[in-house]
Design a protein around this motif. Structure first.
Motif, short mmCIF file in Angstrom:
data_model
loop_
_atom_site.label_atom_id
_atom_site.label_comp_id
_atom_site.label_asym_id
_atom_site.label_seq_id
_atom_site.Cartn_x
_atom_site.Cartn_y
_atom_site.Cartn_z
N ARG A 53 -32.95 -85.38 1.56
CA ARG A 53 -33.32 -85.08 0.35
C ARG A 53 -34.01 -84.07 -0.20
O ARG A 53 -34.55 -84.27 -1.38
N ASN A 54 -33.40 -83.30 1.20
CA ASN A 54 -33.53 -81.84 0.92
C ASN A 54 -32.74 -81.43 0.28
O ASN A 54 -32.55 -80.15 -0.04
N ILE A 55 -31.74 -82.19 -0.50
CA ILE A 55 -30.76 -80.99 -1.28
C ILE A 55 -30.53 -80.28 -2.20
O ILE A 55 -29.62 -79.57 -2.24
N ASP A 56 -31.94 -80.63 -2.95
CA ASP A 56 -31.71 -79.51 -4.09
C ASP A 56 -32.02 -77.95 -3.48
O ASP A 56 -31.63 -77.16 -4.49
N ASN A 57 -32.64 -77.90 -2.38
CA ASN A 57 -32.69 -76.94 -2.52
C ASN A 57 -31.73 -75.96 -1.42
O ASN A 57 -31.68 -74.79 -0.10
N VAL A 58 -30.14 -76.84 -0.92
CA VAL A 58 -29.48 -76.75 0.21
C VAL A 58 -28.13 -75.40 -1.22
O VAL A 58 -28.06 -75.67 -1.99
N GLU A 59 -27.86 -74.45 -0.01
CA GLU A 59 -26.98 -73.24 -0.77
C GLU A 59 -25.59 -73.65 0.22
O GLU A 59 -25.54 -73.27 1.19
N VAL A 60 -24.20 -73.26 -0.39
CA VAL A 60 -23.11 -73.29 0.30
C VAL A 60 -22.91 -71.77 0.37
O VAL A 60 -23.08 -70.78 -0.84
N VAL A 61 -22.62 -71.56 1.12
CA VAL A 61 -22.93 -69.95 1.64
C VAL A 61 -21.37 -69.27 1.13
O VAL A 61 -20.28 -69.89 2.49
N SER A 62 -20.72 -68.13 0.60
CA SER A 62 -20.62 -67.90 0.52
C SER A 62 -18.87 -67.16 1.39
O SER A 62 -19.69 -66.85 2.29
N HIS A 63 -17.52 -66.50 0.69
CA HIS A 63 -17.21 -65.78 2.12
C HIS A 63 -17.20 -64.23 1.01
O HIS A 63 -16.29 -63.63 2.35
N MET A 64 -18.63 -63.82 0.18
CA MET A 64 -18.70 -62.63 0.32
C MET A 64 -19.28 -61.95 0.73
O MET A 64 -20.49 -62.38 1.28
N ILE A 65 -18.93 -60.19 1.41
CA ILE A 65 -19.83 -59.81 1.94
C ILE A 65 -19.68 -58.63 1.16
O ILE A 65 -18.80 -58.16 0.59
N ASN A 66 -20.67 -58.15 0.37
CA ASN A 66 -20.49 -56.42 -0.43
C ASN A 66 -21.89 -56.24 0.63
O ASN A 66 -22.43 -55.69 1.08
N ILE A 67 -20.76 -55.16 0.76
CA ILE A 67 -21.22 -53.44 0.92
C ILE A 67 -21.39 -52.61 0.34
O ILE A 67 -20.04 -51.65 -0.60
N ASP A 68 -22.16 -51.89 0.51
CA ASP A 68 -22.79 -50.23 -0.20
C ASP A 68 -22.36 -48.69 0.66
O ASP A 68 -23.25 -49.80 1.71
N ILE A 69 -21.55 -48.94 0.64
CA ILE A 69 -21.05 -47.31 0.98
C ILE A 69 -21.70 -45.68 0.66
O ILE A 69 -21.46 -45.71 -0.25
N PRO A 70 -22.79 -45.28 1.12
CA PRO A 70 -23.83 -44.33 0.18
C PRO A 70 -23.14 -43.08 0.31
O PRO A 70 -22.40 -43.10 1.72
N LEU A 71 -22.25 -42.74 -0.47
CA LEU A 71 -22.15 -40.89 -0.09
C LEU A 71 -22.83 -39.67 -0.92
O LEU A 71 -23.42 -39.93 -2.18
N PRO A 72 -22.49 -38.80 -0.55
CA PRO A 72 -23.22 -37.34 -1.20
C PRO A 72 -22.66 -37.59 -2.47
O PRO A 72 -21.56 -37.42 -2.45
N TYR A 73 -23.67 -36.80 -3.25
CA TYR A 73 -23.70 -36.61 -4.89
C TYR A 73 -22.22 -35.37 -4.44
O TYR A 73 -21.54 -35.37 -5.90
N GLU A 74 -22.75 -34.19 -3.83
CA GLU A 74 -21.52 -33.14 -3.61
C GLU A 74 -20.87 -33.88 -3.54
O GLU A 74 -19.39 -32.70 -3.94
N LEU A 75 -20.07 -34.49 -3.09
CA LEU A 75 -18.66 -35.80 -3.29
C LEU A 75 -17.74 -35.05 -4.27
O LEU A 75 -18.25 -36.25 -4.80
N LYS A 76 -16.61 -34.95 -4.40
CA LYS A 76 -16.33 -35.43 -5.88
C LYS A 76 -15.96 -36.88 -5.97
O LYS A 76 -15.01 -37.14 -5.39
#
Length: 158
Positions: A53-76
């Motif tokens: 009965r709670n199906i409206d609150n269920v999410e199917v999890v995707s295959h995607m992972i977002n990863i941010d790579i922080p790099l210094p401003y000094e690096l071109k």
């Protein structure tokens, strides 16, 4: 709740084998009944029964992972993108990775430029693939003598 169970089965909200999220539970669907869905929590391996009965609150999890790579401003940016391309190619070779791609600059943070990489894997493998990807990124940055930026406060005494 029987009607919701029929909806799940006929409308393919999710299927056995999918990973779904409901509240704090992320689990692999083991079975779908008329009243409940049985899942195995991917973090704890506990078996959990969810009321349909709670199906409206269920999410199917995707295959995607977002990863941010922080790099210094000094690096071109050209050097940063060359290194990120190397990282993406190594991530693609990792076990349980379906694909990986460089997406571009995601943010200008106070201490870094954040470059985004998307990694694709089965939802049941996402936790470990994320850990393995972050470890690989750290090692590759160390190999290139690049420190991950962090906020610092400089104090000057007069």
């Amino acid at each position: 709740s029987i009607i919701k169970g029929l909806d799940i089965l006929t409308e393919n909200y999710y299927q056995v084998g999918d990973v779904i999220k409901y509240g704090t539970v992320r689990g692999k669907v083991l079975s779908i009944g008329l009243k409940t869905t049985k899942v195995e929590d991917i973090y704890t391996m506990n078996l959990v029964s969810l009321s349909n009965r709670n199906i409206d609150n269920v999410e199917v999890v995707s295959h995607m992972i977002n990863i941010d790579i922080p790099l210094p401003y000094e690096l071109k940016s050209s050097k940063a993108e060359t290194i990120i391309d190397e990282i993406v190619n190594k991530i693609k070779e990792m076990e349980k990775v379906e694909n990986a791609e460089y997406r571009g600059v995601n943010n200008y943070s106070p201490s870094s430029i954040d470059y985004q990489v998307k990694v694709y894997s089965k939802p049941t493998d996402k936790v470990q693939v994320r850990r393995d990807s972050l470890t690989l990124i750290l090692k590759e940055l160390e190999n290139h003598n690049i420190s991950i930026p962090y906020q610092q406060i400089d104090l000057h005494n007069k």
